[in-house]
Design an enzyme around this catalytic site. Sequence first.
Site, PDB file in Angstrom:
ATOM      1  N   LYS A  72      33.958  54.346  -4.161  1.00 42.01           N
ATOM      2  CA  LYS A  72      34.315  55.595  -3.471  1.00 42.01           C
ATOM      3  C   LYS A  72      35.803  55.889  -3.643  1.00 42.01           C
ATOM      4  CE  LYS A  72      34.476  57.587   1.124  1.00 42.01           C
ATOM      5  NZ  LYS A  72      34.427  57.296   2.548  1.00 42.01           N
ATOM      6  N   HIS A 261      63.884  39.897  13.376  1.00 41.64           N
ATOM      7  CA  HIS A 261      62.681  40.651  13.741  1.00 41.64           C
ATOM      8  C   HIS A 261      62.683  40.952  15.228  1.00 41.64           C
ATOM      9  CE1 HIS A 261      58.485  41.866  13.992  1.00 41.64           C
ATOM     10  NE2 HIS A 261      58.625  42.139  12.709  1.00 41.64           N
ATOM     11  N   ASP A 312      60.172  41.651   4.492  1.00 40.07           N
ATOM     12  CA  ASP A 312      60.810  42.467   3.452  1.00 40.07           C
ATOM     13  C   ASP A 312      61.665  41.690   2.462  1.00 40.07           C
ATOM     14  OD1 ASP A 312      59.801  44.966   4.042  1.00 40.07           O
ATOM     15  OD2 ASP A 312      61.278  45.327   5.619  1.00 40.07           O
ATOM     16  N   ARG A 356      53.852  59.875  27.139  1.00 39.27           N
ATOM     17  CA  ARG A 356      54.981  60.642  27.668  1.00 39.27           C
ATOM     18  C   ARG A 356      55.690  59.771  28.701  1.00 39.27           C
ATOM     19  NH1 ARG A 356      59.116  62.332  30.382  1.00 39.27           N
ATOM     20  NH2 ARG A 356      59.467  64.587  30.423  1.00 39.27           N
TER      21      ARG A 356
HETATM   22  C1  LIG Z   1      58.698  45.170   7.997  1.00 42.22           C
HETATM   23  C2  LIG Z   1      59.826  45.350   8.946  1.00 42.22           C
HETATM   24  O1  LIG Z   1      60.073  46.420   9.403  1.00 42.22           O
HETATM   25  S1  LIG Z   1      60.659  43.951   9.367  1.00 42.22           S
HETATM   26  C3  LIG Z   1      62.254  44.514   9.926  1.00 42.22           C
HETATM   27  C4  LIG Z   1      63.039  45.034   8.749  1.00 42.22           C
HETATM   28  N1  LIG Z   1      64.408  45.335   9.137  1.00 42.22           N
HETATM   29  C5  LIG Z   1      65.461  44.604   8.712  1.00 42.22           C
HETATM   30  O2  LIG Z   1      65.336  43.625   7.977  1.00 42.22           O
HETATM   31  C6  LIG Z   1      66.817  45.077   9.149  1.00 42.22           C
HETATM   32  C7  LIG Z   1      67.720  43.924   9.597  1.00 42.22           C
HETATM   33  N2  LIG Z   1      67.274  43.402  10.862  1.00 42.22           N
HETATM   34  C8  LIG Z   1      67.618  44.025  12.039  1.00 42.22           C
HETATM   35  O3  LIG Z   1      68.335  45.018  12.058  1.00 42.22           O
HETATM   36  C9  LIG Z   1      67.018  43.483  13.322  1.00 42.22           C
HETATM   37  O4  LIG Z   1      66.778  42.102  13.209  1.00 42.22           O
HETATM   38  C10 LIG Z   1      65.716  44.223  13.717  1.00 42.22           C
HETATM   39  C11 LIG Z   1      65.901  45.745  13.701  1.00 42.22           C
HETATM   40  C12 LIG Z   1      64.581  43.866  12.753  1.00 42.22           C
HETATM   41  C13 LIG Z   1      65.303  43.749  15.106  1.00 42.22           C
HETATM   42  O5  LIG Z   1      66.278  44.224  15.992  1.00 42.22           O
HETATM   43  P1  LIG Z   1      66.468  43.596  17.442  1.00 42.22           P
HETATM   44  O6  LIG Z   1      65.148  43.300  18.046  1.00 42.22           O
HETATM   45  O7  LIG Z   1      67.363  44.504  18.190  1.00 42.22           O
HETATM   46  O8  LIG Z   1      67.229  42.254  17.074  1.00 42.22           O
HETATM   47  P2  LIG Z   1      67.607  41.052  17.991  1.00 42.22           P
HETATM   48  O9  LIG Z   1      67.445  41.385  19.423  1.00 42.22           O
HETATM   49  O10 LIG Z   1      66.887  39.854  17.460  1.00 42.22           O
HETATM   50  O11 LIG Z   1      69.154  40.850  17.689  1.00 42.22           O
HETATM   51  C14 LIG Z   1      69.815  39.746  18.221  1.00 42.22           C
HETATM   52  C15 LIG Z   1      71.171  39.614  17.610  1.00 42.22           C
HETATM   53  O12 LIG Z   1      71.056  39.250  16.246  1.00 42.22           O
HETATM   54  C16 LIG Z   1      71.749  40.174  15.435  1.00 42.22           C
HETATM   55  N3  LIG Z   1      70.957  40.417  14.259  1.00 42.22           N
HETATM   56  C17 LIG Z   1      69.640  40.688  14.233  1.00 42.22           C
HETATM   57  N4  LIG Z   1      69.253  40.891  12.970  1.00 42.22           N
HETATM   58  C18 LIG Z   1      70.350  40.740  12.210  1.00 42.22           C
HETATM   59  C19 LIG Z   1      70.566  40.836  10.830  1.00 42.22           C
HETATM   60  N5  LIG Z   1      69.563  41.152   9.996  1.00 42.22           N
HETATM   61  N6  LIG Z   1      71.814  40.622  10.365  1.00 42.22           N
HETATM   62  C20 LIG Z   1      72.823  40.315  11.198  1.00 42.22           C
HETATM   63  N7  LIG Z   1      72.659  40.213  12.530  1.00 42.22           N
HETATM   64  C21 LIG Z   1      71.432  40.432  13.021  1.00 42.22           C
HETATM   65  C22 LIG Z   1      71.847  41.430  16.264  1.00 42.22           C
HETATM   66  O13 LIG Z   1      72.927  42.233  15.856  1.00 42.22           O
HETATM   67  C23 LIG Z   1      71.988  40.883  17.636  1.00 42.22           C
HETATM   68  O14 LIG Z   1      73.316  40.501  17.831  1.00 42.22           O
HETATM   69  P3  LIG Z   1      74.114  41.013  19.114  1.00 42.22           P
HETATM   70  O15 LIG Z   1      73.350  40.481  20.270  1.00 42.22           O
HETATM   71  O16 LIG Z   1      75.465  40.431  18.915  1.00 42.22           O
HETATM   72  O17 LIG Z   1      74.070  42.508  19.006  1.00 42.22           O
HETATM   73  O1  LIG Z   2      56.788  44.934  13.831  1.00 36.23           O
HETATM   74  C1  LIG Z   2      57.894  45.416  13.538  1.00 36.23           C
HETATM   75  O2  LIG Z   2      58.736  45.751  14.386  1.00 36.23           O
HETATM   76  C2  LIG Z   2      58.283  45.608  12.134  1.00 36.23           C
HETATM   77  C3  LIG Z   2      57.380  44.931  11.146  1.00 36.23           C
HETATM   78  O3  LIG Z   2      57.521  43.755  10.862  1.00 36.23           O
HETATM   79  C4  LIG Z   2      56.309  45.703  10.537  1.00 36.23           C
HETATM   80  O4  LIG Z   2      56.109  46.866  10.898  1.00 36.23           O
HETATM   81  O5  LIG Z   2      55.619  45.161   9.648  1.00 36.23           O
END
Ligand SMILES: CC(=O)SCCNC(=O)CCNC(=O)[C@H](O)C(C)(C)COP(=O)(O)OP(=O)(O)OC[C@H]1O[C@@H](n2cnc3c(N)ncnc32)[C@H](O)[C@@H]1OP(=O)(O)O
Ligand SMILES: O=C([O-])CC(=O)C(=O)O
Length: 375
Positions: A72, A261, A312, A356
């Site tokens: 399909k 994460h 990633d 909401r």
């Molecule tokens: C398939 C996906 O979508 S997976 C996610 C893909 N995104 C990335 O790889 C982007 C890089 N990673 C990030 O920005 C973050 O880890 C996120 C957006 C994935 C999660 O964000 P949060 O839940 O807010 O992260 P978290 O609470 O674990 O952060 C804790 C601390 O670690 C730091 N930290 C987290 N990730 C990173 C990173 N990749 N590089 C450097 N520092 C980091 C934060 O700045 C934070 O420090 P602070 O308290 O001094 O501000």
């Molecule tokens: O769950 C998340 O925040 C990001 C992630 O790893 C995904 O969407 O695969």
Amino acid sequence: MAEAKVLSGAGLRGQVAGQTALSTVGQAGAGLTYRGYDVRDLAAGAEFEEVAYLLLYGELPSKAELADYKRKLKGLRDLPQALKEVLERIPRDAHPMDVMRTGCSVLGTLEPELTFDAQREKTDRLLALFPAVMCYWYRFTHHGVRIDCTSDEDTLGGHFLHLLHGKKPSALHVKVMNVSLILYAEHEFNASTFTARVCASTLSDLYSCVTAAIGSLRGPLHGGANEAAMELIERFQTPQEATAELLRMLERKDKIMGFGHAIYKESDPRNEVIKGWAKQLADEVGDKVLYPVSEAIDKTMWEQKRLFPNADFYHASAYHFMGIPTKLFTPIFVCSRLTGWAAHVFEQRANNRIIRPSAEYVGVEQRQFVPIEQR
Ligand SMILES: CC(=O)SCCNC(=O)CCNC(=O)[C@H](O)C(C)(C)COP(=O)(O)OP(=O)(O)OC[C@H]1O[C@@H](n2cnc3c(N)ncnc32)[C@H](O)[C@@H]1OP(=O)(O)O
Ligand SMILES: O=C([O-])CC(=O)C(=O)O
């Protein structure tokens, strides 16, 4: 061990925003499950089309059901002429995620979802033709070629590689694409899926939900991280160079894309799987730079910040070794995550209440309006 995160406040972290029967993320003893199956077992033993069927239709297919489903999807791969014409008008330097978003939106005008009864049919169509949206635009604007959007490849991953490279892909590359699409398919209430559910909760159409989700996935904190990780890795010629620059970046408090994460605390279960395949691909192409550089970054991030690679990070080198241009990395994520998004839209629709939430007001006190002549 990474410290437990404070699950409150900004980013709705730790707050339950609804129910799902589709997946669990980060539950003790079960890193990631799709409808109860461990993603590692699915990646090792299933085809992506089986996983798509599981998410969209509720159960794993039998052999006969899978054969029918693949037949399909194969029949739904070609693009309508009007969509091809739109894609030809999108500039070469546009971001491919904008191309995907536009492609989805245009299809919504050509083949609209008139009733929710059509939701599975429309999803299957999007699933089958998304690889062609990306590749038709890419090959036309970059190589001046109007490709045939059909192929006799058995799988969606193979079909994508065939359209991109204009030839039959190797069995190893088809296998890795299959694994990659499985790993990216579904992930509970991540930002793009939640976007899709918010849109669905207004009783909007499927194309609007998917278009909105693509917009959310595009950002570097979410799906865009695989592309951003590649841009980081390819800056270095040696592991030593990578480590030295990483230390400087961490000193500056730069975000390192592909690490950390919002939910997982110690590791992302998808990482070990894609890392293994990235290593196999590195060996296949005789790589002596990208994979060792990736490992050096990985080691430094753990030693310095107790941060681990998410899904990633090693996807970047894996895709690169298969000759996929960096700018197409996040659109591949779209081709896979569509299944999760759509399954969540169906789930939201089946038990809907408009999403909401409330906001905490932090603005000025109520005050007297002053007419413009008196200001
Ligand atoms: C398939 C996906 O979508 S997976 C996610 C893909 N995104 C990335 O790889 C982007 C890089 N990673 C990030 O920005 C973050 O880890 C996120 C957006 C994935 C999660 O964000 P949060 O839940 O807010 O992260 P978290 O609470 O674990 O952060 C804790 C601390 O670690 C730091 N930290 C987290 N990730 C990173 C990173 N990749 N590089 C450097 N520092 C980091 C934060 O700045 C934070 O420090 P602070 O308290 O001094 O501000
Ligand atoms: O769950 C998340 O925040 C990001 C992630 O790893 C995904 O969407 O695969």
